[in-house]
Design a protein around this motif. Sequence first.
Motif, PDB file in Angstrom:
ATOM      1  N   GLN A 182       5.151 -12.077   3.467  1.00 25.78           N
ATOM      2  CA  GLN A 182       5.144 -10.665   3.091  1.00 25.78           C
ATOM      3  C   GLN A 182       5.966  -9.802   4.045  1.00 25.78           C
ATOM      4  OE1 GLN A 182       1.199  -8.962   3.120  1.00 25.78           O
ATOM      5  NE2 GLN A 182       0.546 -10.192   4.866  1.00 25.78           N
ATOM      6  N   PRO A 203      -6.696 -12.272  -3.090  1.00 30.69           N
ATOM      7  CA  PRO A 203      -6.305 -11.443  -1.946  1.00 30.69           C
ATOM      8  C   PRO A 203      -5.954 -12.288  -0.722  1.00 30.69           C
ATOM      9  CG  PRO A 203      -8.251 -10.535  -3.026  1.00 30.69           C
ATOM     10  CD  PRO A 203      -8.006 -11.876  -3.643  1.00 30.69           C
ATOM     11  N   CYS A 204      -4.991 -11.796   0.051  1.00 25.76           N
ATOM     12  CA  CYS A 204      -4.563 -12.519   1.246  1.00 25.76           C
ATOM     13  C   CYS A 204      -5.705 -12.695   2.240  1.00 25.76           C
ATOM     14  CB  CYS A 204      -3.401 -11.789   1.916  1.00 25.76           C
ATOM     15  SG  CYS A 204      -1.852 -11.823   0.973  1.00 25.76           S
ATOM     16  N   GLU A 205      -6.656 -11.765   2.245  1.00 25.63           N
ATOM     17  CA  GLU A 205      -7.792 -11.885   3.149  1.00 25.63           C
ATOM     18  C   GLU A 205      -8.603 -13.137   2.845  1.00 25.63           C
ATOM     19  OE1 GLU A 205      -7.007  -9.273   1.404  1.00 25.63           O
ATOM     20  OE2 GLU A 205      -6.442  -7.746   2.884  1.00 25.63           O
ATOM     21  N   GLN A 206      -8.621 -13.541   1.577  1.00 21.74           N
ATOM     22  CA  GLN A 206      -9.369 -14.728   1.179  1.00 21.74           C
ATOM     23  C   GLN A 206      -8.565 -16.010   1.361  1.00 21.74           C
ATOM     24  OE1 GLN A 206     -11.112 -14.364  -2.749  1.00 21.74           O
ATOM     25  NE2 GLN A 206     -11.546 -12.187  -2.449  1.00 21.74           N
ATOM     26  N   ASP A 207      -7.246 -15.946   1.149  1.00 19.76           N
ATOM     27  CA  ASP A 207      -6.410 -17.133   1.287  1.00 19.76           C
ATOM     28  C   ASP A 207      -5.037 -16.732   1.823  1.00 19.76           C
ATOM     29  OD1 ASP A 207      -5.116 -19.528   1.185  1.00 19.76           O
ATOM     30  OD2 ASP A 207      -5.176 -19.759  -0.997  1.00 19.76           O
ATOM     31  N   PRO A 208      -4.907 -16.620   3.144  1.00 19.29           N
ATOM     32  CA  PRO A 208      -3.632 -16.203   3.742  1.00 19.29           C
ATOM     33  C   PRO A 208      -2.537 -17.262   3.654  1.00 19.29           C
ATOM     34  CG  PRO A 208      -5.210 -16.759   5.458  1.00 19.29           C
ATOM     35  CD  PRO A 208      -5.960 -16.793   4.159  1.00 19.29           C
ATOM     36  N   HIS A 214       0.824  -1.219   0.000  1.00 20.53           N
ATOM     37  CA  HIS A 214       0.000   0.000   0.000  1.00 20.53           C
ATOM     38  C   HIS A 214       0.854   1.264   0.000  1.00 20.53           C
ATOM     39  CE1 HIS A 214      -3.392  -2.603   0.784  1.00 20.53           C
ATOM     40  NE2 HIS A 214      -2.786  -3.086   1.848  1.00 20.53           N
ATOM     41  N   CYS A 269       1.633 -14.207   0.816  1.00 16.44           N
ATOM     42  CA  CYS A 269       0.979 -13.733   2.036  1.00 16.44           C
ATOM     43  C   CYS A 269       1.753 -14.169   3.271  1.00 16.44           C
ATOM     44  CB  CYS A 269      -0.448 -14.268   2.105  1.00 16.44           C
ATOM     45  SG  CYS A 269      -1.475 -13.855   0.674  1.00 16.44           S
TER      46      CYS A 269
END
Length: 286
Positions: free
Chosen positions: A139, A126-131, A38, A136
């Motif tokens: 990172q 996205p990491c929120e869906q599959d950390p 970000h 992920c």
Amino acid sequence: PPPPSASAELPDLRSGLAEEPAPAVPVPAAEPMDFSTHSPIWTEADGTEKLPPFWDAPEGAALETTGSFIGDQPTIYLMVASYRDFQCRETIASAFERATHPERVFVGAVEQNSDGDVGCMEPPVPCEQDPSQTLCRYQSQVRLFKVDAKSATGPVFARHVGDRLYRGEYYAMQVDAHVVFIRHWDELMIGQFKETKNEMAVLSTYLTDVQGSISPEGDSLRKTRPIMCNSHFEGGGETSHLRHLAQPEEKAPLQDTPMLQVGHVLTAAVAGALPQKGWLPPAQLL
């Protein structure tokens, strides 16, 4: 045929040295940097003051004997400079997945992208869906610096920025953004470095095409490497550059050479090969 070994024409760099590089003095790992996915995108208008700061060694530390450890493993800094390369994220994931000790690998990625390009730290979902995805899980071990592709000025600048992301690791390695690693690459590379019996050695090679080179398990199927043949300089003045007209695969041992292939480089950062304030390492000056 491959060119004759250059070792007969160069001084023996290994004579009079210890059989293995001097061990590093463990120093604390660097504090996490704020270079996340970000982070803002750098443009030429931002100027050099907004580039990553150079690393300062601990006060009083001898540069030739300083390097960080994770447990009993010397750390490895892996620098990847990418210009709109969709394989950048696959390169970084491969490095972690195939390392024997992924916990000691720290990546500095310089991402030079335009809108819509795949990011170096952009996982398939996205990491929120599959950390559990590799990018992920690791990172926190990646330092990402993003540059607007319009402000990119070539590989020398990108690799210079990547070298600024170095934070005291024991070994330093540089690869292109489209590389597939083999299993145990970290142990294999350090083992080859020690084989030189030269603590100032710099390992470099032109990487083999991945097709037919790696087994499904991730092991190398090659016993050869590309040899640069029929080389000559093209252009003139500031645009003069070396061009290779043939790259046959041949068996070739480690040998001394005055040339460096910046697509793959490894050295012991504790030997002073990584930048201190105010200068570029030799790799970027070729």
